[in-house]
Design an enzyme around this catalytic site. Structure first.
Site, short mmCIF file in Angstrom:
data_model
loop_
_atom_site.label_atom_id
_atom_site.label_comp_id
_atom_site.label_asym_id
_atom_site.label_seq_id
_atom_site.Cartn_x
_atom_site.Cartn_y
_atom_site.Cartn_z
N ASP A 148 0.59 -0.99 0.32
CA ASP A 148 0.25 0.28 -0.23
C ASP A 148 0.99 0.90 0.12
OD1 ASP A 148 -2.13 -1.87 0.33
OD2 ASP A 148 -2.11 -1.85 2.57
N GLU A 155 -11.18 0.46 -3.75
CA GLU A 155 -10.08 1.22 -2.66
C GLU A 155 -8.92 1.64 -2.86
OE1 GLU A 155 -9.50 -2.48 -0.03
OE2 GLU A 155 -8.26 -3.39 -1.29
#
Length: 414
Positions: A13, A181
């Site tokens: 991420d 997302e």
């Protein structure tokens, strides 16, 4: 070379930011090797001033949320999901989220922390995950978050509460943009970009982008920047960011490993903008930002950028990794890909450290067969063979397997 960080670290991420000291800082969540769930309880920060993105400084743990040392007092011990960070008015802000949908901000005087005094982001806390923060040229800060429907609003000057009058609840949607997302906001030449995890190709493996002339939209989808499909047989998601560093733009993304959707590692590729501001899709490579890999030096087999069939990257010892489960299919179904190698003026011999029983074909991207190696050994050993052809210059390489449970440690050319 990908992955870009030291092997003991499984950082996913990734949010990359050039901070006021001119260094590129990398923030992300932390997977635990072999754990079949996303993320642990710590954040780590790395930085570099190396334009090849090869040499990184490890700054240690920047934030922690264990039951014994809870950084989030209202959600003690909850695993930490994707973070983001920003500098504003002499302070560094780390935006964090967790498995139970908390959204929080912690503060430090340094870009690498430690970050403390966490407080909820009022207006977003408890709603969803994956914060993204952006400060515009006029000093106004914006906050994005959410899954399936991307929310966003202006941040107030305290950097911890939202201006709810500015709230937009569907900046990107799954239906229109493929939004899953993981938003990231940047600005270039007056155009606002949101990079995000895109599920349009069936899995959430793509990082795509949308463009607007206003920070909170409306946004039009531009296209896919990178897709991590085939990094692992079980890959499921992607999440990352774009950032300019020393005149070059990059996309930071992750790849899963260990035949799982977790154990993710940070990777990077150069990206390029067209005159109209659109971004071309780029491929995953083994070389990353550092340029072609020298084919005449020993190459770690685990830097394969794509694998097909049952092959995956597995831990070995002392933070080393190997290719395992090679073979059992046919030439089309079982292969490992390496992009790109520099063969210079040509090769005459191929050497591979492997074990198991079977055959390995070595091919380049113009379907040139370089070598064929017969393997039969219960332990790792070097197998060598003369090349049947000579590749020159920069090319992709495929190791193609037929056999039983072969494993590969490394290889090189002579």
């Amino acid at each position: 070379m990908n992955p870009i960080l030291p092997r003991p670290f499984f950082i996913a991420d990734g949010e990359a930011h050039v901070m006021p000291d001119g260094r590129l800082y990398l923030y992300g969540s932390t997977d635990i090797s072999g754990k079949k769930e996303y993320c642990g309880h710590e954040y780590h920060v790395f930085s570099t001033e190396d334009e090849t993105l090869t040499n990184w400084t490890y700054h240690g743990i920047s934030f922690k949320n264990t039951k014994e040392e809870p950084g989030i007092y209202w959600s003690k011990g909850t695993p930490l999901y994707a973070p983001d960070a920003i500098h504003k008015d002499g302070k560094y802000y780390l935006y964090v989220c967790g498995q139970d949908n908390f959204e929080a901000v912690a503060v430090s005087d340094k870009p690498y922390g430690p970050f403390g005094d966490a407080k909820p982001v009022k207006g977003a806390d408890g709603d969803s995950i994956d914060p993204a923060v952006f400060v515009d040229d006029d000093g106004q800060a914006y906050y994005l978050w959410g899954q399936f429907n991307l929310r966003g609003a202006k941040l107030n000057d305290d950097m911890s509460t939202l201006d709810m009058d500015s709230l937009q609840t569907a900046i990107l949607t799954e239906q229109e943009h493929g939004f899953h997302e993981g938003a990231c906001m940047r600005k270039r030449n007056g155009i606002y970009y949101i990079v995000y995890t895109d599920i349009s190709r069936g899995k959430a493996t793509c990082l795509s982008y949308a463009m607007s002339d206003k920070p909170l939209g409306p946004y039009k989808k531009g296209g896919v920047i990178i897709d991590n499909m085939y990094c692992d047989p079980q890959t499921w998601n992607n999440h990352g960011s774009i950032e300019e560093f020393k005149g070059q733009w990059y996309i930071f993304y992750h790849r899963s490993s260990q035949n799982s959707f977790t154990s993710r590692r940070m990777c990077v590729e150069k990206i390029y903008f067209n005159e109209d501001g659109t971004i071309n899709e780029v491929e995953m490579t083994s070389m990353g930002a550092g340029g072609p890999i020298d084919a005449f030096k020993e190459i770690d087999a685990s830097i394969a950028c794509r694998v097909k069939g049952n092959i995956y990257i597995a831990p070995y010892f002392d933070s080393k990794e190997i290719l395992v489960n090679c073979g059992g299919g046919n030439w089309i179904q079982d292969w490992a890909e390496y992009k790109y190698l520099d063969f210079k003026d040509g090769v005459r011999r191929f050497c591979i450290k492997t074990k198991g029983k079977g055959r390995i074909l070595v091919k380049t991207n113009d379907n040139l067969l370089l070598a064929a190696v017969d393997v039969d050994s219960p332990e790792f050993e070097w197998f060598e063979t003369d090349a049947v052809a000579s590749a020159e210059g920069v090319k992709a390489l495929w190791l193609m397997f037929e056999g039983r449970e072969m494993k590969v440690f490394s290889f090189r050319f002579e």
